[in-house]
Design a protein around this motif. Structure first.
Motif, PDB file in Angstrom:
ATOM      1  N   VAL A  81      87.818  47.736  18.757  1.00 58.96           N
ATOM      2  CA  VAL A  81      86.931  46.751  18.140  1.00 58.96           C
ATOM      3  C   VAL A  81      86.771  45.479  18.969  1.00 58.96           C
ATOM      4  O   VAL A  81      85.662  44.975  19.145  1.00 58.96           O
ATOM      5  CB  VAL A  81      87.425  46.410  16.711  1.00 58.96           C
ATOM      6  CG1 VAL A  81      86.705  45.210  16.144  1.00 58.96           C
ATOM      7  CG2 VAL A  81      87.257  47.607  15.803  1.00 58.96           C
ATOM      8  N   VAL A  82      87.853  44.929  19.481  1.00 54.32           N
ATOM      9  CA  VAL A  82      87.795  43.637  20.174  1.00 54.32           C
ATOM     10  C   VAL A  82      86.866  43.650  21.392  1.00 54.32           C
ATOM     11  O   VAL A  82      86.085  42.708  21.561  1.00 54.32           O
ATOM     12  CB  VAL A  82      89.216  43.141  20.518  1.00 54.32           C
ATOM     13  CG1 VAL A  82      89.182  41.973  21.477  1.00 54.32           C
ATOM     14  CG2 VAL A  82      89.933  42.735  19.235  1.00 54.32           C
ATOM     15  N   PRO A  83      86.874  44.657  22.253  1.00 52.64           N
ATOM     16  CA  PRO A  83      85.914  44.649  23.358  1.00 52.64           C
ATOM     17  C   PRO A  83      84.452  44.664  22.886  1.00 52.64           C
ATOM     18  O   PRO A  83      83.603  44.007  23.479  1.00 52.64           O
ATOM     19  CB  PRO A  83      86.247  45.917  24.150  1.00 52.64           C
ATOM     20  CG  PRO A  83      87.663  46.221  23.814  1.00 52.64           C
ATOM     21  CD  PRO A  83      87.840  45.768  22.397  1.00 52.64           C
ATOM     22  N   PRO A  93      83.282  33.012  26.716  1.00 48.93           N
ATOM     23  CA  PRO A  93      83.704  32.867  28.108  1.00 48.93           C
ATOM     24  C   PRO A  93      83.822  34.177  28.871  1.00 48.93           C
ATOM     25  O   PRO A  93      84.025  34.169  30.062  1.00 48.93           O
ATOM     26  CB  PRO A  93      85.061  32.177  27.997  1.00 48.93           C
ATOM     27  CG  PRO A  93      85.569  32.547  26.653  1.00 48.93           C
ATOM     28  CD  PRO A  93      84.360  32.709  25.780  1.00 48.93           C
ATOM     29  N   GLY A  94      83.730  35.294  28.216  1.00 43.79           N
ATOM     30  CA  GLY A  94      83.854  36.585  28.910  1.00 43.79           C
ATOM     31  C   GLY A  94      84.738  37.513  28.118  1.00 43.79           C
ATOM     32  O   GLY A  94      85.574  37.076  27.343  1.00 43.79           O
ATOM     33  N   GLY A  95      84.541  38.799  28.313  1.00 45.40           N
ATOM     34  CA  GLY A  95      85.227  39.808  27.529  1.00 45.40           C
ATOM     35  C   GLY A  95      86.737  39.748  27.539  1.00 45.40           C
ATOM     36  O   GLY A  95      87.358  39.613  26.508  1.00 45.40           O
ATOM     37  N   ARG A 101      92.330  35.293  24.320  1.00 52.76           N
ATOM     38  CA  ARG A 101      92.349  34.137  23.412  1.00 52.76           C
ATOM     39  C   ARG A 101      92.486  34.593  21.971  1.00 52.76           C
ATOM     40  O   ARG A 101      93.173  33.975  21.172  1.00 52.76           O
ATOM     41  CB  ARG A 101      91.081  33.311  23.605  1.00 52.76           C
ATOM     42  CG  ARG A 101      91.143  31.979  22.878  1.00 52.76           C
ATOM     43  CD  ARG A 101      90.031  31.079  23.283  1.00 52.76           C
ATOM     44  NE  ARG A 101      88.826  31.447  22.544  1.00 52.76           N
ATOM     45  CZ  ARG A 101      87.646  30.943  22.784  1.00 52.76           C
ATOM     46  NH1 ARG A 101      87.479  30.082  23.763  1.00 52.76           N
ATOM     47  NH2 ARG A 101      86.613  31.305  22.073  1.00 52.76           N
ATOM     48  N   TRP A 102      91.825  35.698  21.619  1.00 51.07           N
ATOM     49  CA  TRP A 102      91.907  36.204  20.257  1.00 51.07           C
ATOM     50  C   TRP A 102      93.263  36.814  19.936  1.00 51.07           C
ATOM     51  O   TRP A 102      93.605  37.004  18.777  1.00 51.07           O
ATOM     52  CB  TRP A 102      90.812  37.227  20.010  1.00 51.07           C
ATOM     53  CG  TRP A 102      89.439  36.632  19.978  1.00 51.07           C
ATOM     54  CD1 TRP A 102      89.107  35.313  19.907  1.00 51.07           C
ATOM     55  CD2 TRP A 102      88.208  37.335  20.002  1.00 51.07           C
ATOM     56  NE1 TRP A 102      87.743  35.151  19.894  1.00 51.07           N
ATOM     57  CE2 TRP A 102      87.159  36.392  19.958  1.00 51.07           C
ATOM     58  CE3 TRP A 102      87.870  38.681  20.073  1.00 51.07           C
ATOM     59  CZ2 TRP A 102      85.825  36.735  19.958  1.00 51.07           C
ATOM     60  CZ3 TRP A 102      86.526  39.023  20.080  1.00 51.07           C
ATOM     61  CH2 TRP A 102      85.519  38.069  20.012  1.00 51.07           C
TER      62      TRP A 102
END
Length: 157
Positions: A81-83, A93-95, A101-102
């Motif tokens: 899910v996260v990607p 800021p980018g994948g 960060r998450w």
């Protein structure tokens, strides 16, 4: 919900608030909390929430109950899910940097799965205004202008 980028979330007794969201794998996913992310009052400890979606005309079209599941780094769902969420995030800021960060414990990555029939849809939608009372803030009070001893003339060149 597949087209929705913003939904309104109601959690417990908290005010209804807008959230950035993405519909993936038959569930609504949201990210918030921590530095630089949207606030999600009450969601960290909630097991249920209510999601309201708006239509193309700007008005609400459906409200449905949801079960809240927090995704954590290392979970099987996290890796898939996260990607996808990072790719749908505008101005991020980018994948990989976003995914790191998450992974911070203060940040919530939540999956909201529908739990039952919609509570409001079609003919059961309210007809009147649902405008909420304006929250108290010091920004609504008029600030006095600074004192000037002499009048300042407008000079024209």
């Amino acid at each position: 919900m597949k087209k929705a980028a913003v939904a309104w979330l109601t959690v417990g007794d908290h005010r209804t608030y807008p959230v950035w969201c993405a519909w993936l794998d038959d569930a609504l996913h949201i990210v918030g909390g921590g530095a630089g992310e949207q606030p999600l009052p009450g969601l960290a400890t909630a097991s249920r929430a209510s999601v309201t979606a708006r239509g193309d005309h700007g008005g609400r079209v459906v409200t449905w109950p949801a079960q809240v599941h927090r995704l954590r780094p290392g979970d099987e769902a996290w890796a898939t899910v996260v990607p996808q969420l990072a790719g749908k995030r505008l101005n991020g800021p980018g994948g990989e940097e976003l995914a790191r960060r998450w992974a911070d414990p203060e940040v919530l990555v939540c999956r909201l799965t529908p739990d039952g029939d919609p509570t409001e849809a079609g003919p059961t939608l309210p007809d009147g205004s649902l405008a909420a009372e304006v929250p108290q803030t010091p920004a609504v009070h008029r600030v006095r202008r600074p004192f000037r001893l002499h009048r300042v003339r407008n000079r024209r060149a």
